[in-house]
Design an enzyme around this catalytic site. Structure first.
Site, short mmCIF file in Angstrom:
data_model
loop_
_atom_site.label_atom_id
_atom_site.label_comp_id
_atom_site.label_asym_id
_atom_site.label_seq_id
_atom_site.Cartn_x
_atom_site.Cartn_y
_atom_site.Cartn_z
N THR A 1 -6.15 3.72 -3.20
CA THR A 1 -5.09 4.03 -2.25
C THR A 1 -5.22 5.41 -1.64
O THR A 1 -4.54 5.72 -0.67
CB THR A 1 -3.72 3.92 -2.93
OG1 THR A 1 -3.65 4.87 -4.01
CG2 THR A 1 -3.50 2.52 -3.50
N HIS B 1 1.34 -2.67 7.81
CA HIS B 1 2.58 -2.99 8.52
C HIS B 1 3.57 -1.85 8.34
O HIS B 1 3.76 -1.34 7.23
CB HIS B 1 3.18 -4.29 7.99
CG HIS B 1 2.44 -5.51 8.40
ND1 HIS B 1 2.58 -6.08 9.65
CD2 HIS B 1 1.51 -6.25 7.75
CE1 HIS B 1 1.80 -7.14 9.75
NE2 HIS B 1 1.13 -7.27 8.61
#
Length: 230
Positions: free
Chosen positions: A209, A157
């Site tokens: 990540t 998002h």
């Protein structure tokens, strides 16, 4: 052993053998269970985009938009697997892929934003309760093994503008690539945009990540390279 020879033929592996003894009752139960799965698979095959061999389907398996699913030889979908292939590229599963119970694979989150798709290579095994979100695209290579509860995300998002709600700012699609011959430990999470090279080991519970070079051993939250296999 007839059943062992049959499995050897289905897998195309002349060296395949059982390492443990089984009773007649064990063999009957396993054979009957697989037979029922094959029968279920016969009902699914006509609806697929393409399939190359037997399909083993457990109970309570849900496949939506099956016309966008390509299955290789001897696909196994265990009990409770849920697949939604609606996407630009669909879902492609290679030969001898197994997806364990209660795993979820989907490619489109909200209907207004059609996702990219998921590709899984040959002889890759996905353990129980995997969660693959292929909106931005997920590609997994050959001979990959995964522990239970692995999560792979390919969409984030956007949230840079504090004057708008996060929901209003839309999403960012970023593909995930996992190379060949990797071992992803149980409970690992792989975030959008990450590329994992061939031969990597991702420790259980890691949150990956950043992209990882080939043959790396990775662990931690966030995950870091702790060693090389070569």
């Amino acid at each position: 052993m007839i059943i062992e020879k049959l499995i050897r033929t289905l897998k195309g592996d002349a060296n395949y053998k059982w390492e443990s003894p089984y009773s007649t009752r064990d063999l009957f139960n396993v054979s009957f269970h697989r037979f029922v799965q094959v029968v279920r698979g016969l009902f699914l095959k006509p609806f697929l985009r393409k399939s190359s061999g037997l399909i083993f389907i457990g109970s309570n398996v849900k496949v939506r938009h099956a016309y966008q699913l390509t299955a290789g030889k001897n696909l196994i979908l265990e009990d409770g697997v849920s697949i939604n292939a609606l996407s630009e590229q669909g879902i492609t599963l290679g030969d001898h892929v197994s997806i364990a119970r209660n795993s979820i694979l989907f490619c489109t989150g909200i209907i207004a934003q059609k996702g990219t798709g998921i590709t899984i290579g040959d002889r890759t095994g996905i353990s129980a309760r995997a969660y693959f979100a292929g909106q931005g695209g997920i590609t997994i290579g050959n001979d990959v093994i995964m522990g239970p509860n692995v999560q792979v995300f390919s969409e984030n998002h956007a949230f840079a503008d504090p004057n708008l709600t996060i929901k209003e700012q839309g999403v960012i699609k970023d593909p995930v690539v996992i190379g060949n011959n990797c071992w992803i430990g149980g409970g690992a999470t792989i975030l959008a945009g990450v590329h994992i090279g061939d031969g990597c080991v991702i420790a259980a519970g890691s949150v990956v990540t950043k992209s990882v070079a080939a043959n790396s051993i990775v662990a931690g939250v966030p995950a870091k390279v702790i060693k090389s296999r070569v």
